[in-house]
Design a protein around this motif. Structure first.
Motif, short mmCIF file in Angstrom:
data_model
loop_
_atom_site.label_atom_id
_atom_site.label_comp_id
_atom_site.label_asym_id
_atom_site.label_seq_id
_atom_site.Cartn_x
_atom_site.Cartn_y
_atom_site.Cartn_z
N GLY A 125 0.82 -1.20 0.00
CA GLY A 125 0.00 0.00 0.00
C GLY A 125 0.85 1.25 0.00
O GLY A 125 1.93 1.30 0.61
N ASN B 100 1.29 4.96 1.29
CA ASN B 100 0.85 5.78 2.41
C ASN B 100 1.52 7.15 2.37
O ASN B 100 2.58 7.31 1.75
CB ASN B 100 1.20 5.08 3.73
N ARG B 101 0.90 8.12 3.04
CA ARG B 101 1.47 9.47 3.09
C ARG B 101 2.89 9.46 3.64
O ARG B 101 3.73 10.26 3.24
CB ARG B 101 0.59 10.37 3.95
N ASP C 14 5.14 7.37 3.05
CA ASP C 14 6.07 7.06 1.96
C ASP C 14 6.44 8.32 1.19
O ASP C 14 7.59 8.48 0.76
CB ASP C 14 5.44 6.04 1.01
N GLU D 296 3.43 -1.51 4.56
CA GLU D 296 2.52 -2.66 4.63
C GLU D 296 2.65 -3.45 3.35
O GLU D 296 3.05 -2.91 2.30
CB GLU D 296 1.08 -2.19 4.84
N GLU E 71 -1.53 -1.31 7.62
CA GLU E 71 -1.22 0.02 8.15
C GLU E 71 -2.48 0.77 8.55
O GLU E 71 -2.54 1.37 9.63
CB GLU E 71 -0.43 0.83 7.10
N VAL E 72 -3.50 0.76 7.70
CA VAL E 72 -4.72 1.50 8.05
C VAL E 72 -5.45 0.82 9.21
O VAL E 72 -5.96 1.49 10.11
CB VAL E 72 -5.67 1.68 6.84
N THR F 93 -3.46 1.54 12.42
CA THR F 93 -3.54 2.96 12.76
C THR F 93 -4.93 3.32 13.26
O THR F 93 -5.08 3.95 14.32
CB THR F 93 -3.18 3.82 11.54
N SER G 214 -9.52 9.16 1.95
CA SER G 214 -8.20 8.55 1.98
C SER G 214 -8.27 7.10 2.42
O SER G 214 -9.34 6.60 2.80
CB SER G 214 -7.30 9.32 2.95
N GLY G 215 -7.13 6.41 2.40
CA GLY G 215 -7.11 5.05 2.90
C GLY G 215 -7.49 4.99 4.36
O GLY G 215 -8.30 4.15 4.78
N ILE G 216 -6.90 5.88 5.17
CA ILE G 216 -7.24 5.95 6.59
C ILE G 216 -8.72 6.31 6.75
O ILE G 216 -9.45 5.69 7.55
CB ILE G 216 -6.37 7.01 7.29
N LYS H 226 -7.22 3.25 -0.98
CA LYS H 226 -5.78 3.02 -1.09
C LYS H 226 -5.35 2.82 -2.54
O LYS H 226 -6.09 2.35 -3.39
CB LYS H 226 -5.40 1.75 -0.30
#
Length: 324
Positions: free
Chosen positions: A38, A40-41, A43, A64, A121-122, A125, A149-151, A318
């Motif tokens: 995935g 992510n921000r 990254d 992840e 990760e999501v 978190t 967002s993914g989160i 994502k």
């Protein structure tokens, strides 16, 4: 093996697909052949030189992954070569293979094995911040910033599954899909004042929990949006690091502000969170109540394009980088 490397920090073009040494498993680690990782921000921040990996972690981005175990360390129990897994990482997911501490492994739940790369990760978190820090429960009201967002897409689903009423901020074009995920109220942050919308939606009471990715630029308004006894949980700083906090407003509401990070936590804390996710979130995925939301899959070699897409905020859920 090959991996996405960052010879020099910079824009998306700084991501280079290159030959690198194969990882070697420690006694408490496994090697996973990566199928997907995935984006992510974090990254993006690492690529820019603003978020280096913690000591001892892989230098390659990727927090992840999903894949198949191909080697098992001498002290690892309960995992075997050939198992399909997904994993929380401190780095290294943008690669053909990655070494993973056994405590950060999860079995692939009832979803596409590739899409499982969008979950660790999501899930870790969101669950750790909403449940452990924010103490979100049935009957509470939750405000999720960045709902597309993914989160955000995961937090909306988990909040609704826990019995909370979920409000979210996002671009107007994403609102209908966010309501399908369980959001009761959607707020266009480009055109509407989210504090006023929260007050309208809650008859002036405010929300019990705010999950915030913006940081400084939203701090004052987030506190204003809280109900008495509310909890503001900050997990990102897209709107800056420093802001003035009105302690009087916080005291009057008997509210609290917490800020957390996952990547830098000790292995034991990560393993505890991963186990909590396996115990409390994976059954929701097995039941179909919560699912990974994947905007699109791109080949790992197109990591630069994936970063441009995430930076544009035009994605929903994502973005996955895939191999094979």
């Amino acid at each position: 093996m090959r991996a996405i490397t960052i010879p020099q920090p910079g824009g998306p073009e700084a991501l280079i697909w290159a030959e690198v040494p194969d990882p070697e498993p420690g006694p408490d680690e496994v090697i996973v052949d990566v199928r997907a990782s995935g984006v992510n921000r974090a990254d993006l921040l690492q690529r820019q030189g603003n978020y280096p990996p913690p000591p001892g972690a892989s230098a390659y981005p990727g927090l992840e992954c999903s894949g198949v175990i191909t080697e098992v360390g001498a002290d690892v129990a309960g995992w075997a070569v050939g198992q399909q897994v997904c994993a929380l990482l401190a780095g290294g997911g943008y690669a053909e293979r990655v070494a993973v501490p056994a405590g950060q492994l999860l079995p692939v739940p009832a979803c596409d094995p590739v899409d499982a790369g969008a979950l660790p990760e999501v899930a870790c978190t969101v669950w750790s911040n909403l449940v452990r820090v924010g103490r979100l429960g049935a009957g509470d009201t939750l405000l999720v910033h960045g709902g597309g967002s993914g989160i955000g897409t995961f937090a909306i689903q988990l909040g609704a599954a826990l019995g909370a009423t979920v409000l979210t901020t996002a671009r107007a074009a994403k609102h209908s899909r966010l309501r399908e995920l369980g959001a009761s109220h959607t707020i266009d942050y480009q055109e509407q004042d989210f504090v006023e919308e929260v007050r309208r939606a809650t008859d002036g009471r405010g929300v019990d929990v705010v999950l915030d990715i913006m940081g400084a630029s939203y701090l004052e308004r987030n506190v204003s949006a809280l109900a008495t006894g509310g909890r503001l949980v900050v997990i990102g700083m897209q709107g800056g690091r420093k802001a003035e906090l009105d302690l009087g407003a916080l005291l009057t509401k008997r509210a609290s502000v917490a800020a957390t990070a996952l990547r830098s936590r000790p292995l034991a804390e990560k393993a505890e969170i991963v186990q909590g996710v396996r115990d409390e979130v994976w059954p929701l995925i097995e039941a179909g109540t919560v699912r990974p939301i994947v905007d699109r899959r791109l080949p790992m070699t197109e990591a630069a394009e994936a970063h441009r897409l995430v930076e544009s905020n035009d994605h929903f859920g994502k973005v996955l980088l895939t191999l094979g």
